[in-house]
Design an enzyme around this catalytic site. Structure first.
Site, short mmCIF file in Angstrom:
data_model
loop_
_atom_site.label_atom_id
_atom_site.label_comp_id
_atom_site.label_asym_id
_atom_site.label_seq_id
_atom_site.Cartn_x
_atom_site.Cartn_y
_atom_site.Cartn_z
N CYS A 101 -2.50 5.68 -51.47
CA CYS A 101 -1.44 4.76 -51.06
C CYS A 101 -0.08 5.28 -51.50
O CYS A 101 0.89 5.25 -50.74
CB CYS A 101 -1.70 3.38 -51.64
SG CYS A 101 -0.51 2.12 -51.11
N CYS A 202 -6.87 -3.24 -53.96
CA CYS A 202 -6.13 -4.36 -53.40
C CYS A 202 -6.78 -4.93 -52.15
O CYS A 202 -6.66 -6.12 -51.87
CB CYS A 202 -4.68 -3.96 -53.12
SG CYS A 202 -4.48 -2.74 -51.80
#
Length: 373
Positions: A101, A202
């Site tokens: 990410c 997440c």
């Protein structure tokens, strides 16, 4: 400078944005929408990027008096992080989605869009430090270093950043501990001052990685095999649900084994087999890694480094060198064996507190007769 402050909706990014404003920069808050079906409310401290988080970020921006926008990066996140995560597990590797990410979303897509819109840099709430020093040619060199707060240090997941990205990045929290950040947030009147930290992956809010993977890959029954004898000792529903070093959740019939604990010592995606063994088979001291990324110049020749293979793991003394035939391949020789190193994990190299660079572990081996740690 004109700075985009990445605002997740948590306390860290809130204080980071405030500090950039205090430093005299022109700051615009940006929340990244990474899911097209974000939960309305956070159910626990797991996960992030919910609708609630976007609202929290907006309230902080309003209090600071800065413009605030939500940038939709769900498609890019789906492709570069989530689909990569599934593909890596399916191939028998153990990826770190936070590094992907940071590499693909926060310091590629976000930074690229910010620069295209005329901004100079991106600031985030990561716990790390950028140290400036004079280079040999008189230019300022920016180095990535560990944070002051060792318990919160996030330099490991930032080890994918290169020179150009570091030149456009700010980490305003690296010189402060987390308790002080919460105190500062409270003093500034931020409603997120006591908000719990998000953790784990997440996009898997309930923390059930195996269940999440199964919902996408389906059950793929296979054998669990003793790594030494080759004897079948059990069955599984998908080799993608296991990682090297894993002990729990193996589902083995303990009555057929001796009293010594068993671990996953290998995952063979091509045969859908999970290899099981005792902990002495987990110790490795040789790592070959690819997809090398350098936070500065690549090392020349063999260099002494500290090697870290987990986000909040220990740093181990080692030596490392770049492959003479492929500059994206790095060889790491640890001074002593360590356990549970899985292909797909990242090895991040340090020189003291400075991040030298990172690479993705492709394979491990044993070369010495030292005892495992």
């Amino acid at each position: 400078m004109r700075v985009v402050a990445a605002m997740s909706g948590g306390v860290d990014s809130a204080v980071a944005a405030a500090r950039m404003l205090d430093a005299g920069h022109e700051v615009v808050g940006v929340h990244l929408a990474l899911s097209r079906s974000a939960a309305t409310l956070r159910e626990s401290a797991r996960g992030c990027c919910t609708i609630e988080d976007a609202g929290d970020a907006r309230r902080v921006a309003d209090r600071l008096g800065i413009p605030f926008y939500v940038w939709d990066m769900a498609e890019r996140f789906q492709r570069d992080v989530m689909e990569d995560f599934v593909a890596e597990y399916q191939a028998g590797r153990t990826p770190n989605p936070c590094l992907r990410c940071n590499e693909s979303i926060k310091f590629a897509a976000l930074l690229d869009r910010a620069l295209a819109l005329g901004f100079d840099a991106v600031a985030t709430g990561h716990y790390a430090q950028i140290v400036e020093r004079d280079g040999a040619d008189g230019e300022v060199v920016r180095e990535l270093h560990r944070a002051v707060d060792a318990a919160k240090d996030q330099s490991y997941v930032l080890g994918v950043l290169d020179d150009e990205q570091l030149a456009r990045a700010f980490f305003p929290l690296g010189d402060t501990t987390k308790p002080r950040i919460r105190e500062e947030a409270a003093a500034r009147g931020f409603s997120v001052a006591k908000k719990p930290d998000s953790y784990d992956i997440c996009f898997i809010a309930d923390g059930d990685t195996r269940g999440w993977l199964t919902s996408r890959l389906g059950e793929q029954p296979g054998e669990m095999v003793d790594a030494v004898s080759g004897e079948v000792v059990g069955e599984h529903r998908g080799s993608y649900g296991f990682t090297v070093g894993q002990r729990r959740g193996l589902g083995l019939d303990r009555s057929s084994l001796d009293a010594e604990p068993r671990y996953v010592v290998g995952v063979e995606a091509s045969t859908n087999r999970v290899l099981i063994g005792t902990q002495d088979l987990l110790g490795v001291d040789v790592i070959e890694a690819d997809h090398a990324r350098w936070c500065g110049a690549a090392p020349v020749g063999e260099v002494r480094v500290g090697a870290q293979v987990r986000a909040h793991g220990e740093e181990y003394p080692a030596k490392a060198w770049v492959d003479e035939h492929d500059p994206e391949v790095v060889h790491v020789r640890l001074d002593s064996r360590i356990r549970g190193v899985a292909p797909g994990q990242s090895v991040v190299l340090y020189d003291g507190t400075r991040v030298v660079g990172s690479a993705t572990i492709a394979s491990t081996d044993r070369a010495s007769v030292t005892s495992p740690r």
